[in-house]
Design an enzyme around this catalytic site. Structure first.
Site, mmCIF file in Angstrom:
data_model
loop_
_atom_site.group_PDB
_atom_site.id
_atom_site.type_symbol
_atom_site.label_atom_id
_atom_site.label_comp_id
_atom_site.label_asym_id
_atom_site.label_seq_id
_atom_site.Cartn_x
_atom_site.Cartn_y
_atom_site.Cartn_z
ATOM 1 N N SER A 190 -6.884 -22.146 -55.888
ATOM 2 C CA SER A 190 -7.632 -21.189 -56.708
ATOM 3 C C SER A 190 -6.671 -20.081 -57.119
ATOM 4 O O SER A 190 -6.513 -19.084 -56.416
ATOM 5 C CB SER A 190 -8.814 -20.616 -55.915
ATOM 6 O OG SER A 190 -9.515 -19.663 -56.691
ATOM 7 N N CYS A 240 -0.860 -18.792 -50.358
ATOM 8 C CA CYS A 240 -1.213 -18.479 -51.749
ATOM 9 C C CYS A 240 -0.379 -17.314 -52.291
ATOM 10 O O CYS A 240 0.822 -17.438 -52.426
ATOM 11 C CB CYS A 240 -2.716 -18.236 -51.879
ATOM 12 S SG CYS A 240 -3.302 -18.375 -53.605
ATOM 13 N N GLU A 243 -7.213 -23.492 -45.555
ATOM 14 C CA GLU A 243 -8.110 -22.783 -44.637
ATOM 15 C C GLU A 243 -9.512 -22.571 -45.203
ATOM 16 O O GLU A 243 -10.424 -22.133 -44.472
ATOM 17 C CB GLU A 243 -7.507 -21.420 -44.258
ATOM 18 C CG GLU A 243 -7.698 -20.295 -45.266
ATOM 19 C CD GLU A 243 -6.771 -20.362 -46.476
ATOM 20 O OE1 GLU A 243 -6.858 -19.470 -47.338
ATOM 21 O OE2 GLU A 243 -5.959 -21.315 -46.559
ATOM 22 N N LYS A 250 -7.000 -21.284 -65.062
ATOM 23 C CA LYS A 250 -6.999 -21.198 -63.611
ATOM 24 C C LYS A 250 -6.858 -22.576 -62.967
ATOM 25 O O LYS A 250 -7.530 -23.527 -63.366
ATOM 26 C CB LYS A 250 -8.302 -20.530 -63.143
ATOM 27 C CG LYS A 250 -8.395 -20.272 -61.644
ATOM 28 C CD LYS A 250 -9.700 -19.567 -61.304
ATOM 29 C CE LYS A 250 -9.807 -19.260 -59.829
ATOM 30 N NZ LYS A 250 -11.082 -18.572 -59.489
ATOM 31 N N HIS A 257 -5.067 -23.449 -50.359
ATOM 32 C CA HIS A 257 -5.940 -22.848 -49.354
ATOM 33 C C HIS A 257 -6.565 -23.912 -48.454
ATOM 34 O O HIS A 257 -7.779 -24.158 -48.510
ATOM 35 C CB HIS A 257 -7.065 -22.055 -50.036
ATOM 36 C CG HIS A 257 -6.614 -20.777 -50.673
ATOM 37 N ND1 HIS A 257 -6.362 -19.632 -49.942
ATOM 38 C CD2 HIS A 257 -6.375 -20.468 -51.964
ATOM 39 C CE1 HIS A 257 -5.991 -18.658 -50.761
ATOM 40 N NE2 HIS A 257 -5.985 -19.143 -51.996
ATOM 41 N N ARG A 307 -19.882 -16.964 -58.503
ATOM 42 C CA ARG A 307 -19.577 -15.552 -58.755
ATOM 43 C C ARG A 307 -19.072 -15.357 -60.177
ATOM 44 O O ARG A 307 -19.532 -14.475 -60.917
ATOM 45 C CB ARG A 307 -18.533 -15.074 -57.755
ATOM 46 C CG ARG A 307 -18.070 -13.631 -57.943
ATOM 47 C CD ARG A 307 -16.740 -13.419 -57.253
ATOM 48 N NE ARG A 307 -15.670 -14.216 -57.874
ATOM 49 C CZ ARG A 307 -14.507 -14.494 -57.269
ATOM 50 N NH1 ARG A 307 -14.268 -14.067 -56.045
ATOM 51 N NH2 ARG A 307 -13.585 -15.198 -57.916
#
Length: 305
Positions: free
Chosen positions: A192, A142, A237, A163, A235, A249
C-alpha cells in the site's frame, strides 16, 4: 512465544481473544531466562492497531522476548490517546543508553514528502545511525525501508502513476537464505504505497542485495550487512482487514479509488477477503528472530557492536 509486555497494553487482551499466547510482565519475571530485547519505533498513526499486528507475529516462536515501544520527541501523534503514549512509549533519549537484540521501524503515511521535508527526519536518521552499533538486526518496513535505503545508501524513491495497492506475488531470489526457510517458491505480500525503489539503483550498491521481488510490485526485500538490516517495502504484518479499511476509508472520500488487487473474493468487497500472506508473515518474523537475532546476538547484550 512468551512475550514480556506491559500488563495493561491493549494488544494483550485483543490477542488473547485470538487464542495467541502472550505473557504480561508479572508472569514473565518468574522465568529465569534472558529475554531477547526488541524495540519498536512505531511511526504509524493508529499505534494500537500496529502494536497488535506486530505482537501477533512476534508471538510465534518459543523464545521469550521483551518488547519496548519507542516514540519520537519531534513528532506528536494525532490519532492515539496521549495517555496511551505516556504509559507505553519511551523517548529515544531514554532508550539509546541500552543495547537491543532486534529493532523494528514501521512505515508512515508520509511517503509522498521528500525525505528531508519530513518533520522528524533529523531525529529518525540519528536513530538509524544509532541502531547500527546498538542493535543486532533491524527490520525496516515500507516507508522506513525507503528512508533507511536513502539515508545509508542514497537509494532514491520514485512516484508511481497510481497507488500500489493489493496483495502481490513475490519471488525469493536467494531461497537458501535462512530468512526464507519454510517459504514456497512464491509468496504473497500486501502493498500500500505511492512510491517505489528500483532494482537498477540497488544493483549499483555492492553492500545491498535484493532478495525478493515481483514483476507487479517491484523490489520487496533488500538485505544489508549479512542480515543486520532488512528493508521490506510491503506489509506482511497487515491484519486480514487492513487493506479493506484503507479502501473503504478512501472510497468514502472520493469515488475514483481502485480495488486492492488479489484481495477480495471474486474481486468483490461484498464477498469478503482472501488472506494469502499470513503463513509467510509468521515464517518471516520467526526466521528473522531465530536466525538473525537469537543465533547471532551475544548473551551479554552489552557486547553488541
Amino acid at each position: 512465544m512468551p512475550l514480556r509486555l506491559p500488563d495493561k497494553l491493549p494488544a494483550v487482551d485483543i490477542l488473547k481473544k485470538e487464542n495467541i499466547f502472550v505473557m504480561n510482565e508479572s508472569r514473565a519475571h518468574t522465568q529465569m531466562v534472558r529475554p531477547l530485547k526488541i524495540v519498536v519505533l512505531n511511526l504509524m498513526p493508529l499505534k494500537i492497531t500496529t502494536e497488535t499486528d506486530l505482537i501477533r507475529l512476534l508471538s510465534n516462536t518459543p523464545l521469550q522476548m521483551e518488547v519496548t515501544f519507542m516514540k519520537l520527541k519531534s513528532h506528536t501523534p494525532k490519532n492515539t490517546p496521549i495517555e496511551h503514549m505516556m504509559m507505553f512509549y519511551k523517548d529515544f533519549d531514554i532508550l539509546k543508553q541500552q543495547k537491543w537484540d532486534g529493532m523494528i521501524v514501521t512505515g508512515a503515511p508520509i511517503e509522498q514528502l521528500q525525505f528531508e521535508d519530513v518533520e522528524y527526519w533529523e531525529e529518525i536518521t540519528g536513530i538509524f545511525d544509532w541502531a547500527r552499533t546498538h542493535v543486532t538486526s533491524t527490520l525496516y518496513i515500507c516507508w522506513a525501508a525507503q528512508a533507511g535505503l536513502y539515508h545509508f545508501y542514497g537509494i532514491p524513491k520514485y512516484p508511481l502513476p497510481k497507488k500500489m495497492f493489493g496483495v502481490f506475488q513475490q519471488t525469493p531470489l536467494l531461497p537458501e537464505l535462512p530468512i526464507f526457510r519454510g517459504f514456497d517458491d512464491r509468496f504473497m505480500m500486501p502493498h500500500s504505497r505511492h512510491t517505489e525503489i528500483r532494482r537498477d539503483d540497488i544493483d549499483q550498491v555492492s553492500d545491498l542485495t535484493v532478495i525478493a521481488e515481483s514483476p507487479q510490485s517491484g523490489v520487496s526485500m533488500v538485505m544489508a550487512r549479512n542480515g543486520r538490516e532488512f528493508f521490506v517495502t510491503g506489509h506482511l504484518e497487515y491484519a486480514p482487514d487492513t487493506l479493506d479499511k484503507e479502501y473503504r476509508r478512501d472510497f468514502s472520500k472520493r469515488d475514483d479509488v481502485e480495488l486492492p488487487v488479489n484481495y477480495y473474493i471474486d474481486n468483490d468487497p461484498k464477498n469478503g477477503t482472501m488472506v494469502t500472506w499470513r503463513s509467510y508473515a509468521n515464517l518471516l518474523f520467526s526466521n528473522w528472530i531465530n536466525y538473525y537475532i537469537y543465533q547471532e546476538t551475544p548473551y551479554n547484550i552489552d557486547e553488541i557492536r
